[in-house]
Design a protein around this motif. Structure first.
Motif, mmCIF file in Angstrom:
data_model
loop_
_atom_site.group_PDB
_atom_site.id
_atom_site.type_symbol
_atom_site.label_atom_id
_atom_site.label_comp_id
_atom_site.label_asym_id
_atom_site.label_seq_id
_atom_site.Cartn_x
_atom_site.Cartn_y
_atom_site.Cartn_z
ATOM 1 N N LEU A 117 15.263 -9.430 28.231
ATOM 2 C CA LEU A 117 16.410 -9.078 29.063
ATOM 3 C C LEU A 117 16.036 -9.124 30.541
ATOM 4 C CD1 LEU A 117 17.688 -6.107 26.904
ATOM 5 C CD2 LEU A 117 18.870 -8.279 27.239
ATOM 6 N N THR A 118 16.909 -9.708 31.345
ATOM 7 C CA THR A 118 16.693 -9.776 32.794
ATOM 8 C C THR A 118 17.674 -8.911 33.564
ATOM 9 O OG1 THR A 118 18.134 -11.717 32.995
ATOM 10 C CG2 THR A 118 15.778 -12.117 32.624
ATOM 11 N N HIS A 119 18.863 -8.644 32.985
ATOM 12 C CA HIS A 119 19.889 -7.852 33.661
ATOM 13 C C HIS A 119 20.658 -7.011 32.642
ATOM 14 C CE1 HIS A 119 19.139 -11.149 36.494
ATOM 15 N NE2 HIS A 119 19.494 -10.296 37.444
ATOM 16 N N SER A 120 21.115 -5.853 33.092
ATOM 17 C CA SER A 120 21.984 -5.029 32.258
ATOM 18 C C SER A 120 22.970 -4.285 33.145
ATOM 19 C CB SER A 120 21.180 -4.017 31.437
ATOM 20 O OG SER A 120 22.053 -3.225 30.640
ATOM 21 N N GLY A 121 24.251 -4.404 32.830
ATOM 22 C CA GLY A 121 25.262 -3.642 33.540
ATOM 23 C C GLY A 121 25.167 -2.168 33.188
ATOM 24 N N VAL A 122 25.678 -1.325 34.086
ATOM 25 C CA VAL A 122 25.719 0.122 33.865
ATOM 26 C C VAL A 122 27.180 0.528 33.722
ATOM 27 C CG1 VAL A 122 25.040 2.389 34.721
ATOM 28 C CG2 VAL A 122 23.650 0.386 35.285
ATOM 29 N N CYS A 123 27.504 1.131 32.592
ATOM 30 C CA CYS A 123 28.893 1.443 32.245
ATOM 31 C C CYS A 123 29.100 2.954 32.187
ATOM 32 C CB CYS A 123 29.213 0.802 30.892
ATOM 33 S SG CYS A 123 30.892 1.067 30.293
ATOM 34 N N HIS A 124 30.337 3.389 32.429
ATOM 35 C CA HIS A 124 30.671 4.813 32.311
ATOM 36 C C HIS A 124 30.391 5.322 30.902
ATOM 37 C CE1 HIS A 124 33.073 8.523 32.529
ATOM 38 N NE2 HIS A 124 32.918 8.432 33.833
ATOM 39 N N SER A 125 30.517 4.441 29.907
ATOM 40 C CA SER A 125 30.227 4.836 28.528
ATOM 41 C C SER A 125 28.776 5.277 28.379
ATOM 42 C CB SER A 125 30.509 3.678 27.573
ATOM 43 O OG SER A 125 31.831 3.226 27.698
ATOM 44 N N ASP A 126 27.874 4.617 29.088
ATOM 45 C CA ASP A 126 26.463 5.002 29.029
ATOM 46 C C ASP A 126 26.277 6.451 29.476
ATOM 47 O OD1 ASP A 126 25.529 2.382 28.254
ATOM 48 O OD2 ASP A 126 25.783 1.744 30.328
ATOM 49 N N MET A 127 27.010 6.827 30.510
ATOM 50 C CA MET A 127 26.885 8.187 31.022
ATOM 51 C C MET A 127 27.419 9.198 30.010
ATOM 52 S SD MET A 127 27.983 9.686 34.752
ATOM 53 C CE MET A 127 29.755 9.689 34.443
ATOM 54 N N GLY A 128 28.539 8.863 29.351
ATOM 55 C CA GLY A 128 29.083 9.756 28.337
ATOM 56 C C GLY A 128 28.129 9.963 27.180
ATOM 57 N N VAL A 129 27.450 8.881 26.768
ATOM 58 C CA VAL A 129 26.464 8.976 25.689
ATOM 59 C C VAL A 129 25.264 9.806 26.143
ATOM 60 C CG1 VAL A 129 24.824 7.653 24.302
ATOM 61 C CG2 VAL A 129 27.165 6.825 24.577
ATOM 62 N N MET A 130 24.791 9.564 27.358
ATOM 63 C CA MET A 130 23.621 10.274 27.873
ATOM 64 C C MET A 130 23.887 11.775 28.006
ATOM 65 S SD MET A 130 21.789 9.794 31.593
ATOM 66 C CE MET A 130 23.379 10.081 32.374
ATOM 67 N N GLU A 131 25.069 12.122 28.521
ATOM 68 C CA GLU A 131 25.386 13.530 28.785
ATOM 69 C C GLU A 131 25.938 14.263 27.559
ATOM 70 O OE1 GLU A 131 26.526 14.507 33.150
ATOM 71 O OE2 GLU A 131 27.885 12.921 32.495
ATOM 72 N N ASN A 132 26.141 13.540 26.461
ATOM 73 C CA ASN A 132 26.720 14.145 25.257
ATOM 74 C C ASN A 132 28.076 14.785 25.534
ATOM 75 O OD1 ASN A 132 24.837 13.566 23.172
ATOM 76 N ND2 ASN A 132 23.435 15.100 24.011
ATOM 77 N N THR A 133 28.880 14.112 26.366
ATOM 78 C CA THR A 133 30.187 14.662 26.731
ATOM 79 C C THR A 133 31.338 14.026 25.963
ATOM 80 O OG1 THR A 133 30.197 13.125 28.611
ATOM 81 C CG2 THR A 133 29.533 15.405 29.049
ATOM 82 N N TRP A 134 31.028 13.030 25.142
ATOM 83 C CA TRP A 134 32.072 12.447 24.295
ATOM 84 C C TRP A 134 32.109 13.214 22.976
ATOM 85 C CZ3 TRP A 134 31.707 6.370 24.563
ATOM 86 C CH2 TRP A 134 32.261 5.944 25.787
ATOM 87 N N ARG A 135 33.079 14.108 22.855
ATOM 88 C CA ARG A 135 33.157 14.950 21.656
ATOM 89 C C ARG A 135 33.478 14.136 20.405
ATOM 90 N NH1 ARG A 135 31.192 17.744 25.084
ATOM 91 N NH2 ARG A 135 31.955 19.755 25.838
ATOM 92 N N GLY A 136 33.998 12.926 20.595
ATOM 93 C CA GLY A 136 34.371 12.115 19.450
ATOM 94 C C GLY A 136 33.209 11.456 18.737
ATOM 95 N N LEU A 137 32.035 11.424 19.378
ATOM 96 C CA LEU A 137 30.874 10.809 18.732
ATOM 97 C C LEU A 137 30.342 11.723 17.629
ATOM 98 C CD1 LEU A 137 28.962 9.328 21.800
ATOM 99 C CD2 LEU A 137 30.376 8.106 20.138
ATOM 100 N N PRO A 138 29.900 11.145 16.513
ATOM 101 C CA PRO A 138 29.525 11.976 15.365
ATOM 102 C C PRO A 138 28.262 12.803 15.552
ATOM 103 C CG PRO A 138 29.044 9.661 14.916
ATOM 104 C CD PRO A 138 29.820 9.701 16.204
ATOM 105 N N TYR A 139 27.321 12.316 16.370
ATOM 106 C CA TYR A 139 26.036 13.010 16.528
ATOM 107 C C TYR A 139 25.649 13.049 17.995
ATOM 108 C CZ TYR A 139 25.954 11.480 11.651
ATOM 109 O OH TYR A 139 26.289 11.220 10.349
ATOM 110 N N PRO A 140 24.947 14.099 18.427
ATOM 111 C CA PRO A 140 24.471 14.136 19.808
ATOM 112 C C PRO A 140 23.364 13.120 20.038
ATOM 113 C CG PRO A 140 23.577 15.995 18.576
ATOM 114 C CD PRO A 140 24.573 15.322 17.679
ATOM 115 N N THR A 141 23.311 12.587 21.244
ATOM 116 C CA THR A 141 22.255 11.642 21.605
ATOM 117 C C THR A 141 20.904 12.347 21.607
ATOM 118 O OG1 THR A 141 23.823 10.412 22.956
ATOM 119 C CG2 THR A 141 21.496 10.023 23.391
#
Length: 368
Positions: A48-72
């Motif tokens: 990999l040479t490049h990767s975009g940074v998405c708001h979804s990444d932040m939600g996964v990192m912070e465990n703020t998406w209550r809809g996800l089945p398991y905490p990161t």
């Protein structure tokens, strides 16, 4: 007859750099050295040479998406907008569509089975057996990653890797949402969060790629960006309340309202306002996912939905065909991500900027 060119090979290091979430539940990342994996059957190893940074990444990192089945879990490698070069093929991949040296992308859905009822209908985003890049599956904030040979996305030669990266989530997600809205060329579409990473691409795709008339809604500091992306009308969210912003949309659309609203921002308030923007038969498409405890969409009263024949749809990224189509748009110059590049060491600062709502467009990490 000229001899066939020898197969391309690369020197592959034993270890490489990866960014992990070291303290899930907070904004914190750390660079670690990981052992380079060997591709298994049907897999490819991508440098990999490049990767975009998405708001979804932040939600996964912070465990703020209550809809996800398991905490990161600590140690998770995040990211899901990765572009790089195939460095090695696993057993059984030799006769596939990609070869060593090809440039490919890894998306939010890192793997879709292709055989479940959802996949057979082209709904990769709800594949029953999917693997999500950056959530309980290694993501793209790293220099090497394994990926299914039959599900990586070829990158057009005319498109740079840094410009391709955001297309693999933000681009394909908003393109798919616009298609699902049913809006026809010449009709009005409201983009809520039009100056963000998803929204500014939705504005361009809608106006320049699909001949839609776009009303962009966002903070006033993003007006120039949104208009440069093709919005005919911009509404500064800070200058209206719920009633007057709906009136402004109706005034801009000749009194009828918009044929569709695409909510790209992770805001319950944006969803609460959206139905009031619609004309008869209009469609609200849900893209942005608010963090914290889930709330129903306000004002989605059955009587109003029936009387005006509204519809509400969810759109979870796009399929392989849509990914190829939006990359082609970008390669032809129809869509251009407003981005800046940052080094791997800056990811925590990028997330902090995103958390404060200050980010315009997109950030792409240079992993080289």
């Amino acid at each position: 007859m000229a001899a066939a060119a020898p197969p391309q090979t690369f020197d592959i290091p034993k270890q490489y750099k990866a960014i992990i979430y070291d303290k899930p539940g907070t904004i914190s990342t750390k660079i670690e050295m990981l052992d380079t994996p060997e591709p298994g059957a049907g897999e490819v190893l991508v440098r990999l040479t490049h990767s975009g940074v998405c708001h979804s990444d932040m939600g996964v990192m912070e465990n703020t998406w209550r809809g996800l089945p398991y905490p990161t879990q600590a140690g998770q490698v995040g990211g899901h907008e990765g572009v790089g070069v195939v460095h090695k093929l696993g057993p059984g991949s030799e006769a596939g569509r990609v070869k060593v040296g090809d440039r490919v992308g890894i998306k939010w859905i890192a793997y879709a089975c292709g055989a479940c009822p959802a996949c057979l209908e082209g709904r990769d985003g709800v594949c029953f057996n999917q693997k999500i890049s950056g959530y309980y599956y290694p993501g793209t904030f790293q220099q090497y990653a394994l990926a299914p040979a039959n599900y990586v996305t070829p990158i057009p030669d005319a498109l740079s890797s840094q410009d391709a990266a955001p297309m693999l989530c933000a681009g394909v997600t908003t393109y798919s949402a616009l298609r699902k809205s049913g809006a026809q060329s010449g009709q009005w579409v409201v983009i809520a969060g039009a100056g963000g990473g998803l929204g500014h691409l939705a504005t361009q795709i809608g106006s320049r790629g699909m001949a839609l008339r776009i009303i962009g809604i966002d903070h006033g500091s993003k007006e120039d960006l949104v208009k440069s992306c093709g919005a005919e009308v911009f509404l500064d969210i800070t200058k209206y309340d719920d009633k007057t912003i709906a009136e402004a949309v109706k005034n801009a659309t000749g009194g009828l309202g918009a044929s569709a609203v695409i909510v790209c921002t992770a805001s319950n308030k944006a969803y609460a306002q959206a139905l009031d923007f619609l004309r008869f038969g209009g469609c609200l498409v849900c893209v942005g996912m608010p963090e914290g405890d889930s709330q129903p969409i306000a004002k989605s009263f059955p009587a109003a939905m029936v009387a005006r024949e509204y519809s509400i749809k969810g759109s979870a990224v796009g399929n392989q065909r849509e990914a190829l189509e939006v990359l082609d748009m970008a390669a032809r110059g129809i869509v251009k991500t407003h981005l800046r590049t940052e080094k791997m060491e800056k990811l925590t600062e990028v997330f902090q900027e995103m958390s404060e709502g200050k980010m315009k467009g997109r950030v792409v990490l240079d992993l080289q």
